[in-house]
Design an enzyme around this catalytic site. Structure first.
Site, PDB file in Angstrom:
ATOM      1  N   CYS A  43       2.649  -4.936   6.627  1.00  0.00           N
ATOM      2  CA  CYS A  43       2.471  -4.678   5.196  1.00  0.00           C
ATOM      3  C   CYS A  43       3.771  -4.178   4.574  1.00  0.00           C
ATOM      4  O   CYS A  43       4.764  -3.956   5.249  1.00  0.00           O
ATOM      5  CB  CYS A  43       1.382  -3.635   4.987  1.00  0.00           C
ATOM      6  SG  CYS A  43      -0.273  -4.212   5.397  1.00  0.00           S
ATOM      7  N   HIS A  59       0.819  -1.221   0.000  1.00  0.00           N
ATOM      8  CA  HIS A  59       0.000   0.000   0.000  1.00  0.00           C
ATOM      9  C   HIS A  59       0.846   1.261   0.000  1.00  0.00           C
ATOM     10  O   HIS A  59       2.058   1.222   0.174  1.00  0.00           O
ATOM     11  CB  HIS A  59      -0.973   0.000   1.181  1.00  0.00           C
ATOM     12  CG  HIS A  59      -0.338  -0.034   2.539  1.00  0.00           C
ATOM     13  ND1 HIS A  59       0.363   1.018   3.080  1.00  0.00           N
ATOM     14  CD2 HIS A  59      -0.332  -1.011   3.478  1.00  0.00           C
ATOM     15  CE1 HIS A  59       0.774   0.710   4.295  1.00  0.00           C
ATOM     16  NE2 HIS A  59       0.376  -0.530   4.563  1.00  0.00           N
TER      17      HIS A  59
END
Length: 181
Positions: A157, A138
Site C-alpha cells: 500500500c 491509508h
C-alpha cells in the site's frame, strides 16, 4: 521529479484534453516518496515522506511480495474507520496488471477471466488471486510513526501519517485516478 511530472502531465493532458482543466488525480512518485494531488495540470498539494511496500515497487507485483504496484489505478472503495485509520482502496489487480501477468504466465487464463469479468461488471476485482489485493492509500492507524519516517514498511500500500491522510481525504473519492510510478 519535476521533469517526470511535466512529462506525465503532458501525456495525460493530450490523452484527455476536454477534462484536463478540472480533473483531480493523484500522482505517487515511488523514487522521491511523494504523493501529489493534481487538478488538471495544476499542483494542488504535495505530501512528502510517504511509505510504500517494504520491497519497493514493481509492474510484476505478486501476492506476498510486499511491493507496491506500478501503473494507473482508480479508487474503488473507501473504508472508514479502518485498521489504518482511513483506507482508500485501489482497483488492483486492474486490466493492465492482469494482462501483463497472463502474458508472463504468472496467472492462469481462468484467473485472468475472473479479474476481467469483475472489472467489466463494475465490481472490485478479486482480491485473493496470485497477484494479491487489498491495496490502497491509508493512514498509520496505530502504527509507529518513527518507523514510518525511516522505512518503507507496507505490504504494498501507500501510507501517509494520519494527519496527512486527513488532509488528503478531501480529494480521494471513488473514481479518482492514482498514477503510481
Amino acid at each position: 521529479m519535476y521533469s517526470r511530472l511535466l512529462v506525465l502531465i503532458f501525456c495525460l493532458f493530450i490523452s484527455n484534453l476536454s477534462s484536463a482543466h478540472n480533473h483531480v488525480w493523484i500522482m505517487v512518485d515511488t523514487k522521491t516518496s511523494t504523493l501529489s494531488v493534481m487538478k488538471g495540470m495544476i499542483l494542488e498539494a504535495v505530501f512528502k515522506d510517504i511509505a510504500i511496500g517494504r520491497f519497493g515497487a514493481s509492474k510484476a507485483r505478486m501476492m506476498g511480495d510486499n511491493r507496491t504496484p506500478l501503473g494507473s489505478f482508480k479508487i474503488d472503495r473507501i473504508k472508514e474507520p479502518s485498521r489504518y485509520y482511513r483506507f482508500f482502496g485501489l482497483d488492483f489487480p486492474n486490466r493492465e496488471a492482469a494482462d501483463l501477468a497472463l502474458a508472463e504466465n504468472r496467472i492462469t487464463k481462468e484467473t485472468w477471466q475472473s479479474i476481467i469479468y469483475a472489472i467489466e461488471a463494475g465490481r472490485t476485482p478479486p482480491q485473493n488471486t496470485p497477484l494479491g489485493g487489498h491495496l490502497g492509500i491509508h493512514g498509520l492507524g496505530r502504527a509507529d510513526q518513527q518507523v514510518h519516517g525511516l522505512y518503507n514498511w507496507t505490504n504494498g500500500c501507500i501510507a501517509l501519517t494520519n494527519t496527512q491522510i486527513d488532509q488528503l481525504s478531501k480529494w480521494l473519492k471513488p473514481g479518482v485516478t492514482v498514477e503510481i510510478w
